[in-house]
Scaffold this motif. Structure first.
Motif, PDB file in Angstrom:
ATOM      1  N   VAL A 258      -1.998  11.950   7.742  1.00 20.58           N
ATOM      2  CA  VAL A 258      -0.925  12.578   6.981  1.00 20.58           C
ATOM      3  C   VAL A 258      -0.864  14.052   7.348  1.00 20.58           C
ATOM      4  O   VAL A 258      -1.883  14.743   7.350  1.00 20.58           O
ATOM      5  CB  VAL A 258      -1.161  12.409   5.462  1.00 20.58           C
ATOM      6  N   LYS A 259       0.332  14.502   7.655  1.00 18.84           N
ATOM      7  CA  LYS A 259       0.543  15.907   8.000  1.00 18.84           C
ATOM      8  C   LYS A 259       1.650  16.438   7.100  1.00 18.84           C
ATOM      9  O   LYS A 259       2.749  15.876   7.071  1.00 18.84           O
ATOM     10  CB  LYS A 259       0.964  16.058   9.452  1.00 18.84           C
TER      11      LYS A 259
ATOM     12  N   ALA B 129       0.848  -1.191   0.000  1.00 17.46           N
ATOM     13  CA  ALA B 129       0.000   0.000   0.000  1.00 17.46           C
ATOM     14  C   ALA B 129       0.883   1.239   0.000  1.00 17.46           C
ATOM     15  O   ALA B 129       1.779   1.365   0.831  1.00 17.46           O
ATOM     16  CB  ALA B 129      -0.910   0.005   1.217  1.00 17.46           C
ATOM     17  N   GLU B 130       0.620   2.138  -0.942  1.00 18.63           N
ATOM     18  CA  GLU B 130       1.373   3.390  -1.020  1.00 18.63           C
ATOM     19  C   GLU B 130       0.713   4.430  -0.121  1.00 18.63           C
ATOM     20  O   GLU B 130      -0.449   4.776  -0.312  1.00 18.63           O
ATOM     21  CB  GLU B 130       1.402   3.906  -2.449  1.00 18.63           C
ATOM     22  N   ILE B 131       1.475   4.913   0.860  1.00 16.48           N
ATOM     23  CA  ILE B 131       0.982   5.950   1.770  1.00 16.48           C
ATOM     24  C   ILE B 131       2.075   7.015   1.877  1.00 16.48           C
ATOM     25  O   ILE B 131       2.746   7.126   2.905  1.00 16.48           O
ATOM     26  CB  ILE B 131       0.636   5.378   3.161  1.00 16.48           C
ATOM     27  N   PRO B 132       2.278   7.796   0.831  1.00 15.84           N
ATOM     28  CA  PRO B 132       3.357   8.780   0.869  1.00 15.84           C
ATOM     29  C   PRO B 132       3.060   9.899   1.862  1.00 15.84           C
ATOM     30  O   PRO B 132       1.921  10.306   2.040  1.00 15.84           O
ATOM     31  CB  PRO B 132       3.403   9.314  -0.564  1.00 15.84           C
ATOM     32  N   GLY B 133       4.104  10.353   2.528  1.00 16.54           N
ATOM     33  CA  GLY B 133       3.971  11.470   3.457  1.00 16.54           C
ATOM     34  C   GLY B 133       3.555  11.082   4.855  1.00 16.54           C
ATOM     35  O   GLY B 133       3.526  11.918   5.740  1.00 16.54           O
ATOM     36  N   ALA B 134       3.227   9.816   5.083  1.00 15.07           N
ATOM     37  CA  ALA B 134       2.811   9.378   6.414  1.00 15.07           C
ATOM     38  C   ALA B 134       4.031   8.904   7.195  1.00 15.07           C
ATOM     39  O   ALA B 134       5.003   8.425   6.630  1.00 15.07           O
ATOM     40  CB  ALA B 134       1.793   8.256   6.312  1.00 15.07           C
ATOM     41  N   LYS B 135       3.954   9.051   8.506  1.00 13.81           N
ATOM     42  CA  LYS B 135       4.985   8.514   9.378  1.00 13.81           C
ATOM     43  C   LYS B 135       4.517   7.150   9.880  1.00 13.81           C
ATOM     44  O   LYS B 135       3.315   6.893   9.986  1.00 13.81           O
ATOM     45  CB  LYS B 135       5.223   9.445  10.564  1.00 13.81           C
TER      46      LYS B 135
ATOM     47  N   ARG C 247      -0.253  24.065   4.451  1.00 15.54           N
ATOM     48  CA  ARG C 247      -0.422  22.997   5.436  1.00 15.54           C
ATOM     49  C   ARG C 247      -1.528  22.069   4.969  1.00 15.54           C
ATOM     50  O   ARG C 247      -2.521  22.505   4.403  1.00 15.54           O
ATOM     51  CB  ARG C 247      -0.800  23.579   6.796  1.00 15.54           C
ATOM     52  N   TYR C 248      -1.320  20.794   5.240  1.00 12.92           N
ATOM     53  CA  TYR C 248      -2.339  19.806   4.933  1.00 12.92           C
ATOM     54  C   TYR C 248      -2.372  18.801   6.073  1.00 12.92           C
ATOM     55  O   TYR C 248      -1.333  18.238   6.441  1.00 12.92           O
ATOM     56  CB  TYR C 248      -2.034  19.075   3.622  1.00 12.92           C
ATOM     57  N   TYR C 249      -3.514  18.617   6.636  1.00 13.65           N
ATOM     58  CA  TYR C 249      -3.730  17.606   7.657  1.00 13.65           C
ATOM     59  C   TYR C 249      -4.932  16.786   7.211  1.00 13.65           C
ATOM     60  O   TYR C 249      -5.973  17.337   6.891  1.00 13.65           O
ATOM     61  CB  TYR C 249      -4.038  18.234   9.023  1.00 13.65           C
ATOM     62  N   GLY C 250      -4.755  15.511   7.170  1.00 17.84           N
ATOM     63  CA  GLY C 250      -5.879  14.697   6.740  1.00 17.84           C
ATOM     64  C   GLY C 250      -5.748  13.261   7.184  1.00 17.84           C
ATOM     65  O   GLY C 250      -4.670  12.775   7.514  1.00 17.84           O
ATOM     66  N   ARG C 251      -6.874  12.577   7.191  1.00 15.41           N
ATOM     67  CA  ARG C 251      -6.914  11.170   7.547  1.00 15.41           C
ATOM     68  C   ARG C 251      -7.362  10.414   6.313  1.00 15.41           C
ATOM     69  O   ARG C 251      -8.334  10.776   5.666  1.00 15.41           O
ATOM     70  CB  ARG C 251      -7.901  10.948   8.686  1.00 15.41           C
ATOM     71  N   GLU C 252      -6.616   9.372   5.996  1.00 12.48           N
ATOM     72  CA  GLU C 252      -6.936   8.543   4.855  1.00 12.48           C
ATOM     73  C   GLU C 252      -7.195   7.131   5.347  1.00 12.48           C
ATOM     74  O   GLU C 252      -6.558   6.668   6.296  1.00 12.48           O
ATOM     75  CB  GLU C 252      -5.781   8.564   3.856  1.00 12.48           C
ATOM     76  N   SER C 253      -8.139   6.462   4.719  1.00 13.85           N
ATOM     77  CA  SER C 253      -8.494   5.125   5.170  1.00 13.85           C
ATOM     78  C   SER C 253      -8.923   4.292   3.981  1.00 13.85           C
ATOM     79  O   SER C 253      -9.495   4.810   3.021  1.00 13.85           O
ATOM     80  CB  SER C 253      -9.631   5.229   6.189  1.00 13.85           C
ATOM     81  N   ARG C 254      -8.643   3.007   4.083  1.00 10.84           N
ATOM     82  CA  ARG C 254      -9.061   2.090   3.026  1.00 10.84           C
ATOM     83  C   ARG C 254      -9.345   0.735   3.645  1.00 10.84           C
ATOM     84  O   ARG C 254      -8.537   0.203   4.404  1.00 10.84           O
ATOM     85  CB  ARG C 254      -7.944   1.973   1.990  1.00 10.84           C
TER      86      ARG C 254
END
Length: 149
Positions: A84-85, A59-65, A101-108
């Motif tokens: 992702v922040k 799974a590609e999740i760029p920018g996440a820690k 700035r971008y703050y968001g939650r991604e889910s799948r």
């Protein structure tokens, strides 16, 4: 014999639209099939490979820690979520010229053909790619197919 008419509570609003009737506008979109095929692409893109005893997911999740990624498994259902922040500032000397700035939650979420053994599952995250190894639970079977009579 009476004529029945379907009631549309928004018909007055549709006729009073400033650029013509709104329902006609949406009907015109049918003339452009390329617009109908546009769908929102999932933000978490993934590949799922089924092996003999396990599933492998990339799974590609760029920018996440790594700390901000959570994977939950319930039977054959798998959910990947990440927060992702992104903060980007452009300075010239002591002045901030641009700040984004971008703050968001991604889910799948997705389901697999067999139940997963949560105790033996493994996750590894490196360079924006989450790799999951999801072993099939022993004794787990794919669903039963019923014969139609």
């Amino acid at each position: 014999m009476s004529n029945l008419t379907r009631f549309n509570p928004f018909s007055d609003i549709m006729r009073a639209a400033p650029f013509g009737r709104l329902d006609e506008f949406f009907e015109d979109l049918d003339r452009f099939p390329m617009l109908k095929s546009l769908e929102a692409a999932p933000r978490i893109k993934m590949d799922v490979v089924e092996g003999e005893n396990a599933y492998t997911v990339h799974a590609e999740i760029p920018g996440a820690k790594k700390e901000d990624i959570k994977v939950s498994i319930e039977g054959h259902m798998v959910t990947i979520s990440a927060e992702v922040k992104k903060v980007k500032e452009h300075k010239e000397g002591d002045r901030v010229v641009q700040s984004e700035r971008y703050y968001g939650r991604e889910s799948r979420s997705f389901s697999l053909g067999q139940d997963i053994d949560e105790d033996k599952a493994n996750a590894h995250y490196d360079n924006g790619v989450l790799e999951l190894t999801l072993p099939v639970r022993a004794g787990s079977r794919a669903g039963k197919t019923l014969a139609i009579q």
